[in-house]
Structures are given as C-alpha cells and as structure tokens.
Design an enzyme around this catalytic site. Sequence first.
Site, PDB file in Angstrom:
ATOM      1  N   ASP A  78      -9.918  -1.336   7.053  1.00 21.61           N
ATOM      2  CA  ASP A  78     -10.540  -0.405   7.996  1.00 21.61           C
ATOM      3  C   ASP A  78     -11.243  -1.161   9.102  1.00 21.61           C
ATOM      4  OD1 ASP A  78      -9.888   1.923   6.538  1.00 21.61           O
ATOM      5  OD2 ASP A  78     -11.652   1.696   5.268  1.00 21.61           O
TER       6      ASP A  78
ATOM      7  N   ASP B 140      -6.682  -1.901   1.356  1.00 12.78           N
ATOM      8  CA  ASP B 140      -7.200  -0.957   2.337  1.00 12.78           C
ATOM      9  C   ASP B 140      -7.900  -1.786   3.407  1.00 12.78           C
ATOM     10  OD1 ASP B 140      -7.917   1.500   3.485  1.00 12.78           O
ATOM     11  OD2 ASP B 140      -9.821   1.556   2.394  1.00 12.78           O
TER      12      ASP B 140
ATOM     13  N   ARG C 189       0.846  -1.197   0.000  1.00 14.09           N
ATOM     14  CA  ARG C 189       0.000   0.000   0.000  1.00 14.09           C
ATOM     15  C   ARG C 189       0.877   1.241   0.000  1.00 14.09           C
ATOM     16  NH1 ARG C 189      -5.104   2.012   2.549  1.00 14.09           N
ATOM     17  NH2 ARG C 189      -5.135   4.165   1.865  1.00 14.09           N
TER      18      ARG C 189
ATOM     19  N   ARG D 257      -5.319   1.842  -4.485  1.00 10.50           N
ATOM     20  CA  ARG D 257      -4.557   1.117  -3.467  1.00 10.50           C
ATOM     21  C   ARG D 257      -4.563  -0.385  -3.700  1.00 10.50           C
ATOM     22  NH1 ARG D 257      -9.167   3.675   0.126  1.00 10.50           N
ATOM     23  NH2 ARG D 257      -8.904   5.082  -1.565  1.00 10.50           N
TER      24      ARG D 257
END
Length: 151
Positions: free
Chosen positions: A115, A113, A101, A110
């Site tokens: 989260d 990712d 990344r 990207r």
Amino acid sequence: MNIFSNTFFPFHKKKAKFKHKVLIGIGCNVGDCSRRFKKLFLFLKSHPKIDISDTSYLYKNPPFGYLEQDNFINSVIIISTSFAPMELLNFLLYTEKKFNRKRSFKNAPRTLDLDIIMYDNIKLNNKRLNIPHPFFKQRDSVLLPLYLLRK
C-alpha cells in the site's frame, strides 16, 4: 515476540537516489512471510526506478476486517523513485501478482500486500488511489513499524 528482524528489516541508507519519497506499507499472512519480504527487498532493490532508503522492523499482529485467518507480518519501506503515483500503483499491483497475490474477497489472506501510504507531500483522491492512505492512522500495522523505523 511481536517485533523482530531479518536480513533486510530493518535497513537504513543515507542518501536517496530519486526525487520522490514514498512510504509503502507491506503485509503478508500466507506462507513464509519473512522470506518473502527478503525476496521483495531484493526485487525492489534491483529495479532501476526504485531506491530503498529505509525499512522498519517486522511486526506480527492480528488481522482486521476478516478475522478467520492467520496473523499478519507487517513492515514499512521508504523508497525514492522516479515513478509517478499512478505508475507506482501499477508497479506495486504487478509486484503483488508476481508474488502470487490472489484477490478472492475484501481483507482476504494474502501472500503480499503493498500500500502506498504517503507519496511526497501530495494529496490525491481518485477511484484507484488515495494519498495519503485514508486509514493508515487507524492501523497498528503501519503506525508501529513507522514508529520503530529509527529505533
């Protein structure tokens, strides 16, 4: 088709190994995302502080924010873990780097990712981490995979 599967997506396991339950949103739009998600699954599965409980189907959807980029592949993963929230954040940032990344600008393309969407039922607001994720209810990239989790 915008919804599809691969070897580990979806995946369901009956019993959690650790006490903390976490919902993680995953995304990618650079390279072979489906293959990268398989590698991510195996990487997370091999970690002694993480146990994967569930993964959703994969969802191909348009980018938001910066629109001049390829569509994203998104999914959600539910894990149980012994990591505290900030430890998990640091581990996920390390994992993103391990999967190449690059953070060139906000909402940039990207390779990976990750989260933290929810962590148990806690609420946390600090400079580095907000739980629950403040925008998850506005993102089809999280809501649709979450809806499809048990389909």
